[in-house]
Design a protein around this motif. Sequence first.
Motif, short mmCIF file in Angstrom:
data_model
loop_
_atom_site.label_atom_id
_atom_site.label_comp_id
_atom_site.label_asym_id
_atom_site.label_seq_id
_atom_site.Cartn_x
_atom_site.Cartn_y
_atom_site.Cartn_z
N ALA A 48 0.81 -1.22 0.00
CA ALA A 48 0.00 0.00 0.00
C ALA A 48 0.84 1.26 0.00
O ALA A 48 0.37 2.34 -0.40
CB ALA A 48 -0.94 0.00 1.20
N ASN A 49 2.10 1.15 0.43
CA ASN A 49 3.02 2.30 0.43
C ASN A 49 3.87 2.36 -0.83
O ASN A 49 4.77 3.21 -0.93
CB ASN A 49 3.92 2.25 1.66
N GLY A 50 3.61 1.46 -1.78
CA GLY A 50 4.36 1.44 -3.02
C GLY A 50 5.73 0.82 -2.91
O GLY A 50 6.60 1.05 -3.76
N ILE A 340 11.26 0.98 -4.14
CA ILE A 340 10.16 1.94 -4.02
C ILE A 340 9.64 2.23 -5.43
O ILE A 340 10.40 2.62 -6.32
CB ILE A 340 10.61 3.24 -3.35
N THR A 341 8.36 2.05 -5.65
CA THR A 341 7.77 2.29 -6.96
C THR A 341 7.09 3.66 -7.01
O THR A 341 6.70 4.22 -5.98
CB THR A 341 6.73 1.21 -7.29
N GLY A 342 6.98 4.21 -8.23
CA GLY A 342 6.25 5.46 -8.43
C GLY A 342 6.96 6.69 -7.92
O GLY A 342 6.34 7.75 -7.77
N GLN A 343 8.28 6.60 -7.67
CA GLN A 343 9.02 7.74 -7.14
C GLN A 343 10.36 7.88 -7.86
O GLN A 343 11.41 8.06 -7.23
CB GLN A 343 9.23 7.59 -5.63
N SER A 363 14.50 6.98 4.08
CA SER A 363 13.60 7.98 3.50
C SER A 363 13.67 7.99 1.99
O SER A 363 14.69 7.63 1.39
CB SER A 363 13.98 9.38 4.01
N SER A 364 12.56 8.39 1.38
CA SER A 364 12.53 8.80 -0.02
C SER A 364 12.59 10.32 0.02
O SER A 364 11.65 10.97 0.49
CB SER A 364 11.25 8.32 -0.71
N GLN A 365 13.69 10.87 -0.44
CA GLN A 365 13.94 12.29 -0.17
C GLN A 365 12.91 13.22 -0.79
O GLN A 365 12.55 14.24 -0.20
CB GLN A 365 15.34 12.67 -0.66
N ARG A 366 12.41 12.88 -1.97
CA ARG A 366 11.50 13.80 -2.67
C ARG A 366 10.17 13.14 -3.04
O ARG A 366 9.37 13.74 -3.76
CB ARG A 366 12.20 14.34 -3.93
N GLY A 367 9.91 11.97 -2.52
CA GLY A 367 8.61 11.34 -2.65
C GLY A 367 8.10 11.20 -4.08
O GLY A 367 8.87 11.08 -5.03
N THR A 368 6.78 11.22 -4.21
CA THR A 368 6.16 10.98 -5.51
C THR A 368 6.22 12.18 -6.45
O THR A 368 6.17 12.03 -7.67
CB THR A 368 4.69 10.58 -5.33
N SER A 369 6.33 13.39 -5.90
CA SER A 369 6.30 14.58 -6.74
C SER A 369 7.67 15.05 -7.18
O SER A 369 7.79 15.92 -8.06
CB SER A 369 5.61 15.73 -5.98
N GLY A 370 8.73 14.52 -6.59
CA GLY A 370 10.07 14.97 -6.92
C GLY A 370 10.46 16.27 -6.27
O GLY A 370 11.48 16.87 -6.60
N SER A 371 9.67 16.72 -5.29
CA SER A 371 9.94 17.98 -4.58
C SER A 371 10.50 17.70 -3.20
O SER A 371 10.11 16.73 -2.53
CB SER A 371 8.64 18.78 -4.45
N SER A 372 11.40 18.56 -2.73
CA SER A 372 11.99 18.39 -1.40
C SER A 372 10.94 18.48 -0.30
O SER A 372 11.16 18.00 0.81
CB SER A 372 13.08 19.43 -1.16
#
Length: 386
Positions: A48-50, A340-343, A363-372
Motif C-alpha cells: 500500500a506504500n508502493g 520503491i515504486t512510483g518515485q 527515507s525517499s527524499q523527494r517522494g512521488t512529486s520529486g519535490s523536497s
Amino acid sequence: MERRTFLRGAVIGSSAAAFGGTLMHGAAYAAPAQPGAGPYGALGAADANGIQLPAGFTSRVIARSGQTVAGTSYRWHNAPDGGACYTDGAGWIYVSNSEVNPSGGASAVRFDSSGTVTGAYRILSNTRQNCAGGKTPWNTWLSCEEVDRGYVYEADPYGVNASVQRAAMGRFKHEAAAADPVRKVIYLTEDESSGCFYRFVPTTWGSLSSGTLQALKAGTATSGSFTWANVPDPDGSPTATRSQVSGSKKFNGGEGCHYANDTVWFTTKGDNRVWQLNLANNTYELAYDDSLVPGGAAPLTGVDNVTGSSFGDLYVAEDGGTMEICVITPDDVVAPFLRITGQSSSEIAGPAFSPAGNRLYFSSQRGTSGSSSAGITYEVTGPFRT
C-alpha cells in the motif's frame, strides 16, 4: 558473525536487476539459479506504500515532509537524508538530516519499546544542506554540510544538549562520517568529482573539538596499499583541502561510509563503486563496480548511503537508479532488498537499523512529486538476519 573481507579484484553483480548474483575469486560469471537469489528471496508486489519487499517484511510511513509526525505536534523536515538510530531506554530514536539550503539541520523521532512514536523534535537548526553524517560511539550525531567549505556539526539525538560546530574536522563538501573506535578516528567522505577520503584524529577520543585532519594517499589503481598524510590547512581557504596533499588518492563523488570489524566501506557515485579499506593491513580494494558486471545489468546503480547489519550484511541505498536498497552479503552476493515504486524522481537515503536489528528506517527524499517538500520517511519490519 564477523563480516568476511571481499577478495581484491572480485566483481559482484547480476545478469538482471531483479536477480542477485555473485562472482567469486576470479571464477567465470554465472547467473544465480533463480530470481531474487539474495538472502531474502524475490521481491513481492508493491504494498500500500508502493514498496516491494521480500516475503515476511512489511512497511509503514513514519513521517512526511511538512506534516506533523503522528501523535506529535512536530512538522517533519523537507528532503530527509542521512540517518542513524540510538538506544533510548527500552525504546530508540531515529535521527534524520534535512538536505535543504538554507535551513537544513536535523530532526529526531522517538519510539517506545513497541515501536509506537512517542515524540519528534529538532536537534540541529540554521545549517546548510545537511546530507549524510554518522553516529559516534558516545551517542552523538555528526551532521555534514554538503556545500563548499561546509562544516561538520555534532548534535544530540536526545534533544538535551546544544549542537556544536566542529571546524577542526575540516571545511569541504562533506558527505558521510564513520567512527572507528579501535583506531580512535573518524572517516569522512567528500562529494567532489576529485574528492579525497579523510580521517580525523581527535586530540582526545570522545571530543571532536581539536585534532588532525588527514587524507588518504595511494596510487591510481583500484587496489593497493595506502598511507595517511596531514592536511596542512583544514579550513580549506584559499586552497581546498583536496588539493593540499601531494599523492592523495582521488575518488569520484564520495557518498556513504560505514565501519565494522577493521574495515571501512564507502561509496562513490560518479563511477558507481563501493570501496573498502582493510585497516588491519592498510590496503584498499573494490567491493563492487557496476561497470564490470556482465551484460551491463548491474543490480546496484546510483550508490549512495550505506549501513550495515549486525549479521555483517551491507545495505546500500540508491540515489535514483531503480530506487532500491540493495544488500551485499558476506559471501559476496548483491541483490535488491526493497524497491520503491512510483518515485523515480527521488532518491533513497538514511538507512539505519533499530538497536535490535529488526527494523530498518530510511527515507525517499523527494517522494512521488520529486519535490523536497514531499519527502517520506519509512520503517520496514521483518526477519532480518541478525
